[in-house]
Design a protein around this motif. Structure first.
Motif, PDB file in Angstrom:
ATOM      1  N   ASP A   1       9.114  12.235  -6.560  1.00 62.12           N
ATOM      2  CA  ASP A   1      10.090  12.684  -5.573  1.00 62.12           C
ATOM      3  C   ASP A   1      10.691  14.039  -5.907  1.00 62.12           C
ATOM      4  O   ASP A   1      11.345  14.656  -5.058  1.00 62.12           O
TER       5      ASP A   1
ATOM      6  N   ARG B   1      17.040   7.325   2.171  1.00 60.18           N
ATOM      7  CA  ARG B   1      16.160   6.795   1.132  1.00 60.18           C
ATOM      8  C   ARG B   1      16.558   5.390   0.714  1.00 60.18           C
ATOM      9  O   ARG B   1      17.704   4.952   0.896  1.00 60.18           O
TER      10      ARG B   1
ATOM     11  N   ARG C   1       7.957  10.393   2.529  1.00 57.59           N
ATOM     12  CA  ARG C   1       7.191   9.803   1.437  1.00 57.59           C
ATOM     13  C   ARG C   1       7.233   8.275   1.528  1.00 57.59           C
ATOM     14  O   ARG C   1       8.280   7.686   1.783  1.00 57.59           O
TER      15      ARG C   1
ATOM     16  N   ARG D   1      12.457   8.669   2.445  1.00 58.94           N
ATOM     17  CA  ARG D   1      11.654   8.088   1.374  1.00 58.94           C
ATOM     18  C   ARG D   1      11.774   6.570   1.370  1.00 58.94           C
ATOM     19  O   ARG D   1      12.878   6.018   1.429  1.00 58.94           O
TER      20      ARG D   1
END
Length: 481
Positions: A59, A146, A216, A182
């Protein structure tokens, strides 16, 4: 300490480390200068997978072309609790509450979602994430969503017809902004209203202004398009993710991903499928990508549907203007209910999507260019697409896998529609496409159009076209990025 919110600027050395860490199939090695390359399939084979870093370390790594040094820590950080939020049907916070923002966020934000419930199971939130209105100066701001545990995905599941992650910023001008998502799964089967289950829009950008967006280890399903990115000075990077389809009803104009005239779209270790199709309409694409520079690494694209018949359209609808570099692209076509359109990758030229300043040369045919007798000697002076190690799996023997459509002569007044594509000749075209080691079920790699080459022998000095980083530097350098 916001370690995950502080991007690292990667120089050349840092890039090499990053690529070794996150590439499952690194770019083929560059052949020493001065030596011609016989582009045999064996010479372009993918390297063995490199050891992967833990998610928390990955990350911190970003593509070298993204300028990440001008960003600051988000002014707002909120943490969302799992069990309490599920019971309430909305976000319940640990510490500072979202209501303290009064619906507005200034200075950037980081929203952290508890990854596990009290039983240690992955958390499924029964709603769409709340998104405040962005206000104030945007310069250097970050907007981060995230999971609390890197690598442990949280899920947002909602049948609400307006469910979306909608990041819209207006009058960005020359400011620098960053978005990141993420370890988040969006499951929005009823979201028929938003343009995207993820909608990233940067309005009014001007050089050197820039929005970078990084996704991601995520999965996106829902919306008129699962991912919708309108045109602008935007760089999009997606890795280790799944774009799982859309639910919109305008089936020939909505897609699994719809990326308009942005600067860069870069996909790595990611799959696209599930475009919602109708049986009696040709429908849409899995990837509709009109970025100036497109990079596809270890990407799988399939017309396998979720709830409908498979789309009969090309899997990838991209622009022939600009640049495409692909390695280990896997194309899968299952039988649709009607005759499929030829081409699995359609490099089209009927519409100009990007801003004129995004292109180094005229996208129209004019008297300033005629292709020389040896097109492979001028690869640095043309719009270029390169496909390495592409694999085609289809229910039929495809007549061809890739089509490079011709440039036109004019743009219709008041529109972005290119006219005269059918009246230009091959010598006038300033576009070349190269394919190396293409395998699978097809009669020929390319349609009988344009300057296309299958497994060509590259002349000395042209080896850079098989090197991802050199290709990116060339394409972005032409427009001062």
């Amino acid at each position: 300490m916001l370690i995950l919110a502080l991007p690292i600027l990667l120089g050349i050395a840092g890039l090499s480390k990053a690529c070794a860490a996150i590439d499952e199939a690194p770019s083929p090695p560059t052949v020493p200068a001065g030596k011609a390359v016989a582009a045999q399939p064996a010479s372009l084979g993918a390297a063995p997978p490199a050891p992967r870093l833990p998610p928390a370390d990955l990350d911190k790594l970003y593509p070298f072309y993204m300028p990440m040094d001008a960003l600051r820590q988000p002014a707002i950080k909120l943490t969302v609790k799992c069990d309490a939020s599920r019971a309430a049907g909305r976000e319940v916070y640990a510490g500072r509450d979202g209501e303290s923002l009064y619906g507005r966020a200034e200075g950037g934000y980081e929203f952290v979602y508890e990854a596990l419930d009290s039983a240690g199971q992955p958390c499924v939130y029964p709603f769409a994430p709340w998104m405040p209105q962005i206000v104030g100066s945007l310069q250097g701001t970050q907007y981060i969503l995230r999971s609390s545990i890197p690598g442990q995905r949280v899920t947002f599941r909602s049948n609400n017809e307006w469910a979306t992650i909608d990041l819209r910023m207006f009058d960005i001008g020359q400011q620098r902004v960053h978005f990141e998502m993420r370890d988040i799964e969006l499951d929005f089967p009823g979201a028929v209203q938003p343009m995207g289950a993820v909608h990233l829009e940067a309005v009014g950008t001007a050089r050197p202004g820039l929005l970078t967006a990084v996704i991601r280890r995520s999965k996106i399903y829902g919306g008129k398009n699962a991912l919708f990115v309108p045109g602008g000075q935007t760089m999009l990077y997606i890795e280790d993710s799944e774009l799982a389809g859309n639910v919109g009803s305008n089936v020939d104009q909505e897609h699994t991903s719809y990326i308009n005239g942005i600067l860069v779209s870069h996909f790595r270790n990611t799959s696209f499928h599930g475009q919602l199709a109708w049986q009696n309409i040709a429908s849409g694409h899995q990837i509709k990508d009109k970025a100036y520079l497109r990079i596809y690494e270890n990407v799988t694209v399939s017309n396998q549907p979720n709830t409908s018949t498979p789309s009969a359209m090309p899997l990838i609808d991209a622009s022939s203007f600009g640049f495409t570099w692909s390695d280990n692209l896997h194309l899968q076509r299952v039988a649709p209910a009607q005759a499929p359109r030829d081409a699995l990758i359609d490099l089209r030229s009927e519409i100009l999507y990007g801003a004129p300043e995004n292109y180094p040369w005229n996208v129209l045919v004019d008297g300033a260019w005629l292709m020389p007798a040896s097109p492979l000697t001028v690869l640095d002076k043309v719009y270029l697409s390169v496909f390495l190690n592409t694999r085609v799996d289809s229910f039929r023997t495809e007549p061809y896998a890739i089509a490079l459509r011709p440039q036109g002569t004019s743009i219709a007044p008041g529109t972005t529609t290119v006219e005269g594509n059918d009246s230009t000749n091959r010598a006038q075209q300033r576009m070349v496409s190269l394919a190396f080691n293409t395998t699978g079920r097809f009669k020929q790699v390319y349609s009988n159009e344009g300057w296309t080459f299958t497994d060509p022998e590259l002349p000395a000095g042209a080896e850079w076209v098989t090197d991802r980083d050199a290709f990116i530097r060339h394409a972005l350098g032409l427009i001062g990025r």
